[in-house]
Write a protein that holds these residues in place. Structure first.
Motif, PDB file in Angstrom:
ATOM      1  N   ARG A  89      12.663  -0.618   6.186  1.00 26.08           N
ATOM      2  CA  ARG A  89      12.928  -0.008   7.499  1.00 26.08           C
ATOM      3  C   ARG A  89      14.057   1.005   7.420  1.00 26.08           C
ATOM      4  O   ARG A  89      14.064   2.002   8.132  1.00 26.08           O
ATOM      5  N   GLU A  90      15.031   0.745   6.528  1.00 25.35           N
ATOM      6  CA  GLU A  90      16.121   1.713   6.352  1.00 25.35           C
ATOM      7  C   GLU A  90      15.630   3.014   5.728  1.00 25.35           C
ATOM      8  O   GLU A  90      16.135   4.089   6.019  1.00 25.35           O
ATOM      9  N   GLY A 126      11.142  -5.679   3.121  1.00 26.47           N
ATOM     10  CA  GLY A 126      11.817  -6.087   4.353  1.00 26.47           C
ATOM     11  C   GLY A 126      12.660  -4.999   5.011  1.00 26.47           C
ATOM     12  O   GLY A 126      12.206  -3.867   5.218  1.00 26.47           O
ATOM     13  N   ASP A 127      13.903  -5.340   5.327  1.00 27.25           N
ATOM     14  CA  ASP A 127      14.783  -4.415   6.048  1.00 27.25           C
ATOM     15  C   ASP A 127      15.073  -3.144   5.249  1.00 27.25           C
ATOM     16  O   ASP A 127      15.308  -2.086   5.827  1.00 27.25           O
ATOM     17  N   ARG A 128      15.064  -3.295   3.929  1.00 31.65           N
ATOM     18  CA  ARG A 128      15.289  -2.121   3.077  1.00 31.65           C
ATOM     19  C   ARG A 128      14.215  -1.064   3.372  1.00 31.65           C
ATOM     20  O   ARG A 128      14.501   0.133   3.427  1.00 31.65           O
ATOM     21  N   ARG A 150       7.257 -12.068   1.191  1.00 33.09           N
ATOM     22  CA  ARG A 150       8.151 -11.036   1.718  1.00 33.09           C
ATOM     23  C   ARG A 150       7.285  -9.895   2.235  1.00 33.09           C
ATOM     24  O   ARG A 150       6.200  -9.662   1.723  1.00 33.09           O
ATOM     25  N   ASP A 201      14.489  -5.153  -4.725  1.00 32.00           N
ATOM     26  CA  ASP A 201      14.172  -4.798  -3.341  1.00 32.00           C
ATOM     27  C   ASP A 201      13.476  -3.459  -3.228  1.00 32.00           C
ATOM     28  O   ASP A 201      12.895  -3.132  -2.202  1.00 32.00           O
ATOM     29  N   ASP A 229       3.786  -0.521  11.835  1.00 37.36           N
ATOM     30  CA  ASP A 229       4.211  -1.351  12.967  1.00 37.36           C
ATOM     31  C   ASP A 229       3.532  -0.856  14.238  1.00 37.36           C
ATOM     32  O   ASP A 229       3.277   0.336  14.394  1.00 37.36           O
TER      33      ASP A 229
END
Lengths: 351, 313
Positions: A219-220, A215-217, A5, A105, A349
């Motif tokens: 980015r939030e 992951g997406d967490r 992950r 997460d 990124d």
């Protein structure tokens, strides 16, 4: 090996590191740092999936001292929590593996150390081999001085070059409002020759905290997460007399396994409490002059025991958050003469 | 805010440690003025000896004697010796590779000054006058100009082997309790009990630690609680503690002081031990110069209703 992950450092906070903090208990010192790191993400204590901390009973002089600090994270109703009797960088490693399993997460990692109540030079002798070393009470400055002498004898550095390491670190720390020593500081008298006071870290109290997310967490929670591309830690023989003190094979191996040598890094936050240890680490980690080393001032500007390694990861991550770095190496150490070493590679990124 | 409280805190302990076969032979050897190393499978001799090869992790047991003379591989001048270190006068920390060994031993070197020490200098063991089987049986090293001493070929078997060491350790601290606990202690000096209210859940913590463990927020609003309270639960102590001048049996109880959000603990007196009960109303009894209540005694009020303290059990 690619991690299962993507996990990132999404927030970092630290205390001002100071020589003493008599007016605050450990939890009182820690609380503002915990609140700051949570505020940066908008998370509340109850939202965190896993909590891991690093501290030392020997600094506090009390058994199970970390349980008092737990009051600061809202441990009721029960939370998923763990503790390492090490620098918080190793707590972060545990949290990272926990997130890899998918059980959580988000993770809160914090660490703290108050060196002021005791004599840290005496306290740290108690981490040594109890049969052959501890009865002689060799303090960490003495052991670092043996390493410094070995480097000087090997022609790898000299006292002038060591002084320059200290000067550069403290000049960098001018921009770091949390640092304990900033700006020009005299090189000082010999503490244990060949190391002078300026070659040694300040003794102080402090705390640090980071939040990890997957992951997406991630980015939030963060505009530019500092993705942990690799992290590894290695140890070498405890006995100093079997090691080549001018080298750090464990740091090199940890860096290799963390992927540090795959592409150049632009920044390195090294946990080198002594000037001579930066010389060893620069070589082992293959850092040339193109790499910005310790823009925070490093451990020579603030070395809260048990938190200084986590601060290195936090500082490296914060530079990525701010867009001042794209690929950074963070290093933490523990034990005499760089016995244990942890290396993390962080990336932002592509912009 | 009251002044910062400070008190000395001494942590002192005699660590009793058992030795494995290799360390036992080495430390017994030092008692007999014999220095032993251990041989690895690839022919290196490790001094001080360890039970497992640091490279291969293979178990090691082949003990060989090395010379009490050797060469300094690195050093550091310690002009200000600290408590517990081998010499009270300025000395050099040294790593010494003894003749016949492939690794180096850490110890102290007695030399007149840093100018008298260099890497590569020759040294020999100075034995302690009284030896017990410990690393300190080597008092220190001293400069030595003569030829390498010939080791005696000892195999590491001794009569009356040392099987353990007692390593005393002492660390001195100056403890400060922090803001919240300092206020609590200062209150006690005036026979008042001061807690702190959580700004989020409004629970009053006593003694206060400065944080609400439920909400994870700092507490700061000081609230005086008690002096009366309610026994929430208790136990009967039947074994006399060492150095404690209290007759057994006695009752140790959790007491929810009026206004407090959780119970603290204290001894119950002034009532036969078998008449103490949940809900008993009590008040503190202070003794001359006491820094906290000596015990709590019944107030004579009717027992508290269970509903009033069930959340604090």
């Amino acid at each position: 090996m690619e991690p299962i992950r993507d996990i990132a450092v999404v927030a970092f906070a630290q205390s001002d590191h100071r020589r003493t903090s008599d007016e605050h208990s450990e939890v009182e010192m820690l609380l503002p740092v915990l609140h700051e790191v949570l505020d940066r993400t908008g998370l509340r204590a109850g939202d965190i999936g896993f909590t891991c901390s690093g501290s030392s009973d020997y600094l506090a002089g009390r058994a199970f001292s970390f349980t008092m600090a737990l009051d600061g994270v809202g441990a009721w109703p029960p939370i998923s929590e763990s503790h390492v009797e090490m620098d918080g960088a190793w707590a972060l490693y545990e949290a990272w593996t926990k997130l890899l399993t998918g059980d959580a997460d988000t993770a809160l990692v914090y660490s703290y150390g108050k060196s002021s109540p005791g004599s840290v030079r005496d306290v740290l002798t108690r981490q040594l081999d109890p049969y052959y070393l501890a009865p002689l009470w060799p303090d960490p400055v003495a052991l670092a001085a043996l390493q410094a002498r070995a480097l000087i004898d090997a022609g790898e550095t000299d006292e002038t070059e060591l002084a320059a390491v200290a000067t550069r670190s403290r000049a960098s720390a001018t921009a770091n409002s949390h640092a304990q020593l900033r700006g020009s500081v005299p090189q000082g008298d010999y503490l244990v020759r060949p190391l002078r006071t300026g070659d040694c870290p300040p003794i102080g109290d402090g705390a640090a905290a980071v939040i990890l997310a997957a992951g997406d967490r991630a980015r939030e929670l963060c505009e530019r997460p500092a993705w942990i591309r690799g992290i590894d830690h290695r140890v070498e023989a405890h006995s100093l007399g079997v090691r080549d003190l001018t080298d750090s094979p464990s740091a090199r191996l940890a860096a290799e396994r963390a992927g540090a040598f795959e592409r150049p890094v632009d920044t390195a936050e090294l946990h080198a409490p002594f000037t001579s240890q930066e010389v060893v680490l620069r070589k082992a980690l293959r850092l040339d002059d193109s790499v910005r080393v310790n823009p925070s001032g490093g451990a020579l500007a603030a070395n809260p025991i048990m938190a200084a390694g986590l601060v290195r990861i936090g500082e490296a991550a914060a530079r990525i958050h701010r867009g001042e770095s794209d690929r950074a190496l963070a290093h933490a150490t523990s034990g005499p003469c760089l016995q244990q070493n942890l290396v993390a590679v962080l990336e932002g990124d592509t912009r | 805010m009251p002044e910062v409280l400070k008190a000395p805190l001494v942590v002192e302990f005699p660590f009793t440690r058992s030795l494995g076969p290799v360390q036992s032979a080495f430390l017994t050897g030092l008692r007999e003025q014999v220095v032993l190393g251990v041989r690895t499978a690839d022919g290196r001799t490790l001094v001080p000896p360890v039970e497992y090869d640091p490279v291969t992790a293979e178990e090691l047991s082949d003990l060989v004697e090395v010379a009490p003379t050797g060469t300094v591989t690195t050093w550091a001048w310690n002009h200000d010796p600290r408590r517990g270190q081998p010499l009270a006068t300025p000395f050099a920390w040294v790593l010494v590779r003894l003749d016949g060994a492939d690794t180096a031993l850490l110890h102290a070197l007695d030399a007149p000054g840093p100018d008298a020490v260099r890497t590569g200098m020759r040294v020999r063991v100075r034995w302690a006058a009284e030896r017990s089987g410990a690393i300190t049986d080597i008092a220190c090293f001293e400069p030595y100009d003569g030829p390498a001493a010939e080791p005696g070929g000892h195999d590491g078997r001794f009569e009356d082997m040392v099987t353990g060491i007692v390593a005393p350790a002492r660390l001195d601290y100056v403890y400060s309790p922090g803001r919240a606990q300092a206020a609590y202690i200062a209150g006690l000096a005036e026979h008042r009990t001061v807690g702190e209210r959580c700004p989020s859940c409004h629970k009053v913590y006593v003694p206060p630690k400065g944080a609400c463990p439920t909400c994870g927020v700092a507490t700061s609003e000081q609230v005086e609680v008690g002096p009366r309270g309610t026994v929430t639960t208790y136990c009967i102590v039947n074994i006399k503690a060492k150095n404690l001048d209290i007759e057994v049996p006695y009752v140790y109880a959790h007491i929810a002081l009026d206004g407090a959000g959780l119970a603290l603990h204290g001894r119950i007196g002034g009532i036969p031990y078998d008449e103490v009960r949940m809900g008993l109303r009590v008040e503190p009894v202070w003794t001359e110069g006491g820094r906290h209540p000596d015990h709590y005694r019944p107030t004579g009020e009717p027992d508290a209703d269970y509903e009033t303290y069930k959340e604090m059990l």
